[in-house]
Design an enzyme around this catalytic site. Sequence first.
Site, mmCIF file in Angstrom:
data_model
loop_
_atom_site.group_PDB
_atom_site.id
_atom_site.type_symbol
_atom_site.label_atom_id
_atom_site.label_comp_id
_atom_site.label_asym_id
_atom_site.label_seq_id
_atom_site.Cartn_x
_atom_site.Cartn_y
_atom_site.Cartn_z
ATOM 1 N N ASP A 163 -3.591 -31.941 -12.151
ATOM 2 C CA ASP A 163 -4.884 -31.594 -12.739
ATOM 3 C C ASP A 163 -4.835 -30.772 -14.022
ATOM 4 O OD1 ASP A 163 -5.211 -32.568 -10.166
ATOM 5 O OD2 ASP A 163 -6.888 -31.260 -9.707
ATOM 6 N N GLU A 392 1.166 -24.571 -1.226
ATOM 7 C CA GLU A 392 0.698 -25.709 -2.039
ATOM 8 C C GLU A 392 1.722 -26.005 -3.137
ATOM 9 O OE1 GLU A 392 -3.130 -25.074 -3.805
ATOM 10 O OE2 GLU A 392 -3.241 -27.103 -4.632
HETATM 11 C C1 GLC Z 1 -5.213 -30.304 -6.444
HETATM 12 C C2 GLC Z 1 -4.048 -31.128 -6.959
HETATM 13 C C3 GLC Z 1 -4.246 -32.574 -6.536
HETATM 14 C C4 GLC Z 1 -4.409 -32.638 -5.025
HETATM 15 C C5 GLC Z 1 -5.496 -31.687 -4.523
HETATM 16 C C6 GLC Z 1 -5.508 -31.547 -3.009
HETATM 17 O O1 GLC Z 1 -6.429 -30.703 -6.998
HETATM 18 O O2 GLC Z 1 -3.923 -31.015 -8.336
HETATM 19 O O3 GLC Z 1 -3.154 -33.348 -6.926
HETATM 20 O O4 GLC Z 1 -4.680 -33.936 -4.617
HETATM 21 O O5 GLC Z 1 -5.278 -30.407 -5.043
HETATM 22 O O6 GLC Z 1 -4.265 -31.151 -2.536
#
Ligand code: GLC
Length: 425
Positions: A163, A392
Site C-alpha cells: 500500500d 504484521e
Molecule cells: C494492508 C496491506 C495489505 C493487506 C492488508 C490486510 O493493507 O498493505 O497488503 O492485504 O493490510 O492484511
Amino acid sequence: MTQKMIDQAKAVMRKNDRGNYTVPTHGLYPFQWNWDSALSALGFAHFDEPRAWTEIETLFAHQWDDGMVPHIIFHQQDEGYFPGPDVWGTSRPVPTSGITQPAVAGFAVRRIFERATNKTLAVEKARALLPRIHAWHQWFFANRDPQGSGLVAIIHPWESGRDNSVDWDAAFERVPTDGVQPFTRRDTSHANPAHRPTDDQYKRYIWLVQKFRSLGWDNTKLHDASPFQIVDPGFNAILIRSCADLAVLADSLGDTEIAAQSRAMAEKGIAAMDSLWSEAHGQYLCYDRSISASVDSPSIGGILAAFAPIPKSRAKAIADRIDALSLSCNYLVPSHDPTAPEFDALRYWRGPIWLIVNYMISDGLKLAGETAMADRISADCLRLIEKAGFAEYYGPIGAEPCGGDAFTWTAAMVIEILSTHEMAA
Ligand code: GLC
C-alpha cells in the site's frame, strides 16, 4: 521448537477465524481481505483441508459479475475501519470495496489441490473454482491492459498489496486532494502512527476512491480515467504465476481451453516483463503508464518478480541483488533498499519485511534453482518469528514487530514453511 511454533501459529489462525473466512487480525482489519485469504488458505491446508477450501470459496462467492474479485469483503459492520462500505458505495448485496488485490488465488489453489489428502474434495472444489479464477485473470487483461501489452496496471496503491511503497510517491503527487470529503482515520488508533501512511497520502487514497465511485465502478472506464496507472512487476508476477499455475491445474482437471488460454496469458506476460528490467539496479522496476516512464525506486516489487517463471539468468541476478541487500540489514528481505534515501525501517512497505512476500520470493527462487538464497530467506522468516512473534511486519535491522499482532497470514506462512522445508526440521 518446530511443533510448538506450529501450534502457536494454528492458535493465531483459529483466533482470527470467523467461520467461513478469516480476518487478517482482530481490530485493525476486521473484514476479509483478498490475498490474505488466498495465502492463509495455504496454512489451513496443513491441518484442516475443508477449511482451506472454504476460505477461497467465500472469497470467490463475492466476485463481481465482470470477473473482478474485490480487495475487501465487508461481511459485517465494524466502525473500527476506514474507509468502510459507505465510502466505497459499490452497491453489492454484501458490501465490498471496488478495487482488487494481487491475484495469488490461482497459485494457492493449485498448491492446495496438488497436496490434498482428500482428493475427491479437492477435485470438486478446484473444478468449481477453476472458471471463476480464470474469469478474474481475463478481467485483468481486458480491463487493466487495454492496449494489450501483456502487463496490467494498478489504479490505486492499495491494489498492489504494498500500500504505502515508495514506488507510488512520484505518481501519487499527480493525484489531487481537492473535493475529498472530511474523514477520520481509524488505522492510527490500532497501530503506531509512525508505522502508518501520512494524512496527506490518505487524502489521495480517498480521492481515487471518490473518483472511481463517481464513475459507477464501471471497470471499462476506470483504467483510462485514473491519474494513477502503475505497472508493478511484483503484482504482474503474481498474476503471471497464477495464470501459469492455473494452466497446470486446468490440464489436471481436463479443461484444455482454460489451460491454453492461461498459458498464453502467462507467456505473453513473461515476455513483456523483461521491459521492466533495470541493469543499473539488478532488479525489475515499476513503470508509470500515465507518463510512459520507468519509476526509479529500488523496492521489493522488482524482487518479488522472481515469483513468476522468469528466465533463470534473471532469477540468478535477483538472488545476487538480495545478497547485496543483506549487507545493509540483518534480516531478509527488506521492502525497500536500506541504502536508498527513502528507506524507513519501520514504516509500512517502505522498509519492513512481510513474511508472505518472503515466501513468494523464496518459492520462485527455488523453482529457478536458486536454492541457497531461497533457504536463507525462509530461515530468516523463522528467526523473525522466534524473536518477535506473529506480527504484521518486521524491521529488517532490529526485527521489531510492527503493525498489528497475531496476524493470520504470518501464522499461515510459518505453518507452510515449517511443514514443507527440510532445512527447518
Ligand atoms: C494492508 C496491506 C495489505 C493487506 C492488508 C490486510 O493493507 O498493505 O497488503 O492485504 O493490510 O492484511
